[in-house]
Design a protein around this motif. Structure first.
Motif, PDB file in Angstrom:
ATOM      1  N   GLU A 134       0.832  -1.205   0.000  1.00 57.17           N
ATOM      2  CA  GLU A 134       0.000   0.000   0.000  1.00 57.17           C
ATOM      3  C   GLU A 134       0.865   1.253   0.000  1.00 57.17           C
ATOM      4  OE1 GLU A 134      -3.161   2.723   0.201  1.00 57.17           O
ATOM      5  OE2 GLU A 134      -2.927   0.690  -0.580  1.00 57.17           O
ATOM      6  N   SER A 135       1.954   1.226   0.773  1.00 58.81           N
ATOM      7  CA  SER A 135       2.888   2.355   0.777  1.00 58.81           C
ATOM      8  C   SER A 135       3.466   2.574  -0.613  1.00 58.81           C
ATOM      9  CB  SER A 135       4.011   2.101   1.785  1.00 58.81           C
ATOM     10  OG  SER A 135       4.946   3.148   1.801  1.00 58.81           O
ATOM     11  N   ALA A 136       3.814   1.479  -1.290  1.00 56.70           N
ATOM     12  CA  ALA A 136       4.358   1.578  -2.643  1.00 56.70           C
ATOM     13  C   ALA A 136       3.313   2.126  -3.615  1.00 56.70           C
ATOM     14  CB  ALA A 136       4.843   0.211  -3.106  1.00 56.70           C
ATOM     15  N   ARG A 137       2.061   1.695  -3.460  1.00 56.80           N
ATOM     16  CA  ARG A 137       1.002   2.194  -4.347  1.00 56.80           C
ATOM     17  C   ARG A 137       0.873   3.710  -4.223  1.00 56.80           C
ATOM     18  NH1 ARG A 137      -3.808   4.060  -4.314  1.00 56.80           N
ATOM     19  NH2 ARG A 137      -3.980   3.987  -2.035  1.00 56.80           N
ATOM     20  N   ARG A 138       0.918   4.206  -2.994  1.00 57.40           N
ATOM     21  CA  ARG A 138       0.801   5.647  -2.777  1.00 57.40           C
ATOM     22  C   ARG A 138       2.023   6.383  -3.339  1.00 57.40           C
ATOM     23  NH1 ARG A 138      -1.475   6.155   3.467  1.00 57.40           N
ATOM     24  NH2 ARG A 138      -3.277   4.765   3.212  1.00 57.40           N
ATOM     25  N   ALA A 139       3.197   5.790  -3.155  1.00 51.14           N
ATOM     26  CA  ALA A 139       4.405   6.435  -3.667  1.00 51.14           C
ATOM     27  C   ALA A 139       4.399   6.486  -5.186  1.00 51.14           C
ATOM     28  CB  ALA A 139       5.641   5.699  -3.153  1.00 51.14           C
ATOM     29  N   LYS A 140       3.880   5.439  -5.819  1.00 46.97           N
ATOM     30  CA  LYS A 140       3.770   5.449  -7.288  1.00 46.97           C
ATOM     31  C   LYS A 140       2.838   6.558  -7.748  1.00 46.97           C
ATOM     32  CE  LYS A 140       4.596   0.505  -8.187  1.00 46.97           C
ATOM     33  NZ  LYS A 140       3.974  -0.750  -8.668  1.00 46.97           N
ATOM     34  N   ALA A 141       1.794   6.794  -6.988  1.00 51.06           N
ATOM     35  CA  ALA A 141       0.821   7.822  -7.367  1.00 51.06           C
ATOM     36  C   ALA A 141       1.441   9.209  -7.378  1.00 51.06           C
ATOM     37  CB  ALA A 141      -0.379   7.787  -6.417  1.00 51.06           C
ATOM     38  N   THR A 142       2.535   9.389  -6.637  1.00 53.90           N
ATOM     39  CA  THR A 142       3.224  10.692  -6.640  1.00 53.90           C
ATOM     40  C   THR A 142       4.120  10.836  -7.859  1.00 53.90           C
ATOM     41  OG1 THR A 142       5.211   9.967  -5.423  1.00 53.90           O
ATOM     42  CG2 THR A 142       3.275  10.602  -4.113  1.00 53.90           C
ATOM     43  N   GLY A 143       4.381   9.728  -8.558  1.00 55.37           N
ATOM     44  CA  GLY A 143       5.266   9.764  -9.711  1.00 55.37           C
ATOM     45  C   GLY A 143       6.734   9.644  -9.348  1.00 55.37           C
ATOM     46  N   ARG A 144       7.051   9.424  -8.068  1.00 54.15           N
ATOM     47  CA  ARG A 144       8.455   9.385  -7.646  1.00 54.15           C
ATOM     48  C   ARG A 144       8.993   7.968  -7.493  1.00 54.15           C
ATOM     49  NH1 ARG A 144       9.059  13.699  -2.862  1.00 54.15           N
ATOM     50  NH2 ARG A 144      11.270  13.443  -3.373  1.00 54.15           N
ATOM     51  N   LEU A 145       8.115   6.981  -7.359  1.00 54.16           N
ATOM     52  CA  LEU A 145       8.539   5.578  -7.318  1.00 54.16           C
ATOM     53  C   LEU A 145       8.335   4.980  -8.691  1.00 54.16           C
ATOM     54  CD1 LEU A 145       9.397   2.962  -5.831  1.00 54.16           C
ATOM     55  CD2 LEU A 145       6.985   2.624  -5.235  1.00 54.16           C
ATOM     56  N   ARG A 146       9.345   4.283  -9.175  1.00 59.06           N
ATOM     57  CA  ARG A 146       9.245   3.718 -10.516  1.00 59.06           C
ATOM     58  C   ARG A 146       8.015   2.819 -10.623  1.00 59.06           C
ATOM     59  NH1 ARG A 146      14.608   1.260 -11.977  1.00 59.06           N
ATOM     60  NH2 ARG A 146      13.381   0.363 -13.668  1.00 59.06           N
ATOM     61  N   PRO A 147       7.302   2.872 -11.725  1.00 55.04           N
ATOM     62  CA  PRO A 147       6.017   2.175 -11.838  1.00 55.04           C
ATOM     63  C   PRO A 147       6.119   0.659 -11.884  1.00 55.04           C
ATOM     64  CG  PRO A 147       6.615   3.211 -13.925  1.00 55.04           C
ATOM     65  CD  PRO A 147       7.590   3.709 -12.904  1.00 55.04           C
ATOM     66  N   ASP A 148       7.308   0.138 -12.168  1.00 53.94           N
ATOM     67  CA  ASP A 148       7.433  -1.315 -12.257  1.00 53.94           C
ATOM     68  C   ASP A 148       7.870  -1.950 -10.931  1.00 53.94           C
ATOM     69  OD1 ASP A 148       9.949  -0.197 -12.352  1.00 53.94           O
ATOM     70  OD2 ASP A 148      10.683  -1.428 -14.013  1.00 53.94           O
ATOM     71  N   PHE A 149       7.881  -1.181  -9.849  1.00 55.01           N
ATOM     72  CA  PHE A 149       8.228  -1.760  -8.547  1.00 55.01           C
ATOM     73  C   PHE A 149       7.160  -2.769  -8.136  1.00 55.01           C
ATOM     74  CE2 PHE A 149       7.526  -1.951  -3.985  1.00 55.01           C
ATOM     75  CZ  PHE A 149       8.793  -2.215  -3.495  1.00 55.01           C
ATOM     76  N   VAL A 150       7.619  -3.928  -7.647  1.00 54.09           N
ATOM     77  CA  VAL A 150       6.723  -4.943  -7.095  1.00 54.09           C
ATOM     78  C   VAL A 150       7.260  -5.345  -5.724  1.00 54.09           C
ATOM     79  CG1 VAL A 150       5.906  -5.829  -9.311  1.00 54.09           C
ATOM     80  CG2 VAL A 150       8.005  -6.769  -8.301  1.00 54.09           C
ATOM     81  N   ILE A 151       6.415  -5.975  -4.924  1.00 50.39           N
ATOM     82  CA  ILE A 151       6.799  -6.299  -3.547  1.00 50.39           C
ATOM     83  C   ILE A 151       7.998  -7.235  -3.507  1.00 50.39           C
ATOM     84  CG2 ILE A 151       5.332  -8.323  -3.209  1.00 50.39           C
ATOM     85  CD1 ILE A 151       5.873  -5.405  -0.729  1.00 50.39           C
ATOM     86  N   ASP A 152       8.187  -8.022  -4.556  1.00 47.10           N
ATOM     87  CA  ASP A 152       9.357  -8.910  -4.606  1.00 47.10           C
ATOM     88  C   ASP A 152      10.654  -8.113  -4.627  1.00 47.10           C
ATOM     89  OD1 ASP A 152       8.117 -11.770  -5.232  1.00 47.10           O
ATOM     90  OD2 ASP A 152       7.024 -10.279  -6.382  1.00 47.10           O
TER      91      ASP A 152
END
Length: 208
Positions: A134-152
């Motif tokens: 969920e933290s990663a989903r929110r960070a992606k929404a800001t455009g600052r986390l690369r979109p292909d990040f997965v929990i693995d």
């Protein structure tokens, strides 16, 4: 006298339990989760019967030994989620999880392992990973986390972090913070030239 006779055995049992848990964390950190139960008993200074009376299986021992670390893991993730700046919260999670694992040598192996009988541990791990997602989903929404990040990718970071080899805890933690900073830069959607934390001495100086 009756009160003393009633409570002394309980006190001894609690002392033995804590000695076993401290020894288990040391043994699993040094030798991995495959370390034999008898080594834990030897390090704790108790007999095998005492060890198995408290912890009938290795799974129950591992779960108890790292329960506090698992709670700390969940607290870190939820603190990151509470940050109104989603990217900053995500970075906090990555760095503090790396440091938590660096401070507790056997925790990474325990976190990665699956024990069917350790229901609570597995549930806590699942909840922590869901919160990171969920933290990663929110960070992606800001455009600052690369979109292909997965929990693995988090698992890869923790596995690599577990390979940091430093005898003293301060150096291990310092190295973990620097590694986390490198990982965070790799996870950014755009390059960043922010300075890295200082690097500790991990290898002998190269002769000139």
């Amino acid at each position: 006298m009756t009160d003393r006779l009633t409570h002394t055995p309980r006190s001894d049992a609690l002392v033995n339990r804590e000695r076993i848990l401290d020894a288990a964390r040391e043994v699993f950190a040094a030798d991995g989760l495959s370390a034999p139960m008898r080594e834990v008993a030897r390090r704790a200074g108790v007999g095998p019967a005492t060890l198995y009376r408290h912890f009938p299986t290795k799974e129950s021992l591992i779960t108890a030994a790292f329960r506090d670390q698992m709670r700390a893991c969940r607290a870190i993730v939820h603190e990151g989620l509470a940050d109104p700046d989603a990217w900053r919260g995500f970075c906090f999670v990555i760095e503090e999880l790396c440091v938590l694992h660096a401070r507790n040598g056997g925790f990474t192996a325990a976190f990665m392992s699956a024990y069917p009988d350790a229901i609570d541990f597995g549930a806590d791990r699942g909840a922590a990973l869901a919160a990171v997602a969920e933290s990663a989903r929110r960070a992606k929404a800001t455009g600052r986390l690369r979109p292909d990040f997965v929990i693995d990718d988090l698992i890869l970071v923790l596995m690599a972090n577990a390979g940091i080899d430093a005898e003293a805890a301060p150096e291990r933690v310092a190295a973990s913070r620097r590694f986390a900073a490198l990982a965070i830069q790799a996870l950014r959607a755009a390059p960043d030239a922010s300075p890295l934390p200082p690097v500790p001495r991990l290898a002998p100086a190269i002769p000139r």
